[in-house]
Design a protein around this motif. Structure first.
Motif, PDB file in Angstrom:
ATOM      1  N   LEU A 248       0.852  -1.187   0.000  1.00 30.11           N
ATOM      2  CA  LEU A 248       0.000   0.000   0.000  1.00 30.11           C
ATOM      3  C   LEU A 248       0.887   1.236   0.000  1.00 30.11           C
ATOM      4  N   ASN A 249       1.031   1.843  -1.156  1.00 32.77           N
ATOM      5  CA  ASN A 249       1.867   3.024  -1.316  1.00 32.77           C
ATOM      6  C   ASN A 249       0.950   4.235  -1.480  1.00 32.77           C
ATOM      7  N   VAL A 250       1.096   5.194  -0.576  1.00 36.18           N
ATOM      8  CA  VAL A 250       0.211   6.362  -0.600  1.00 36.18           C
ATOM      9  C   VAL A 250       0.328   7.128  -1.921  1.00 36.18           C
ATOM     10  N   SER A 251       1.541   7.175  -2.466  1.00 37.54           N
ATOM     11  CA  SER A 251       1.727   7.914  -3.732  1.00 37.54           C
ATOM     12  C   SER A 251       0.920   7.281  -4.866  1.00 37.54           C
ATOM     13  N   HIS A 252       0.778   5.945  -4.827  1.00 40.81           N
ATOM     14  CA  HIS A 252      -0.019   5.272  -5.856  1.00 40.81           C
ATOM     15  C   HIS A 252      -1.504   5.628  -5.704  1.00 40.81           C
ATOM     16  N   ILE A 253      -1.954   5.675  -4.447  1.00 40.32           N
ATOM     17  CA  ILE A 253      -3.353   6.043  -4.190  1.00 40.32           C
ATOM     18  C   ILE A 253      -3.621   7.465  -4.685  1.00 40.32           C
TER      19      ILE A 253
END
Length: 233
Positions: free
Chosen positions: A204-209
């Protein structure tokens, strides 16, 4: 916005489109899940990675009529002059399609519950895959809604959505063949595949979200701009 949302969501269940979409999601999801069970495996990510292709094919069915049908039936002028702002119209239609999509995607929750009755599923993998596919689907819905705002033909809206989505998904391949480093790097940063792969692996990568949410915002903004231009033309 709420009135538009309710109207669009209800319309999915008053036409074959909603039922066809859900039927294909449930049938293919069940088929992929049965393959996992037949191998005595708990790898729920196989179901999601297989559904990825199905989602790309099915989502344009949800968006192709959202605005193109209004234009064809000449009800777009009535909608544009209604006491609701353009953003409310776009968000209402987008959320209705997104809720329909989530209903189809929620069948995977049943699968992981079934797995949990006889084994210990990897919940991080499940949550990563669920969130990843929800965000990818949300981005494709935004693209489809934008294309639907450009034409009165549902067929053109669907084909146009397929074309743009496939083009964006091929950014990785195109980037590898471009000798100019700056352009290649830029395309790689816009790649959905690489970001979705991290979700598949339970990362879970915040930048991807933020990337997928930004994608959704940009295309919905473009849709608002198209409708605003029509309102004042």
């Amino acid at each position: 916005m709420l009135a538009v949302f309710k109207r669009e969501l209800r319309s999915y269940f008053q036409s074959p489109i909603g039922y066809v979409f859900l039927a294909f999601m449930f049938v293919f999801g069940g088929f992929f899940f049965s393959a996992v069970l037949s191998q005595n495996s708990t790898k729920i990510e196989y179901v999601f990675s297989s559904l990825f292709t199905i989602v790309i094919i099915l989502i344009p069915l949800l968006t192709m009529r959202l605005l193109s049908e209004e234009k064809k039936q000449k009800t777009d002028q009535l909608l544009l002059t209604a006491p609701v702002n353009i953003s409310g119209i776009v968000i209402g239609k987008y959320l209705a399609a997104f809720v329909m999509y989530l209903i189809g995607l929620c069948s995977t929750i049943v699968y992981v519950i079934v797995l949990a009755t006889f084994a210990k599923p990897n919940w991080n993998i499940f949550l990563g895959n669920f969130l990843g596919l929800a965000l990818v689907g949300g981005a494709i819905l935004a693209i489809g809604l934008f294309i639907s705002s450009l034409t009165e033909s549902q067929m053109i809206a669907a084909i146009g959505s397929y074309g743009i989505v496939l083009f964006i998904l091929s950014f990785d391949t195109i980037a590898q063949k471009i000798p100019v480093t700056a352009i290649s790097t830029f395309l790689s940063k816009l790649s959905m595949n690489a970001r979705y792969t991290d979700f598949v692996n339970g990362i879970l990568n915040v930048s991807h979200i933020i990337f997928f949410i930004s994608f959704i915002v940009v295309f919905n903004f473009l849709t608002v701009r198209v409708l605003e231009k029509k309102r004042w033309s």
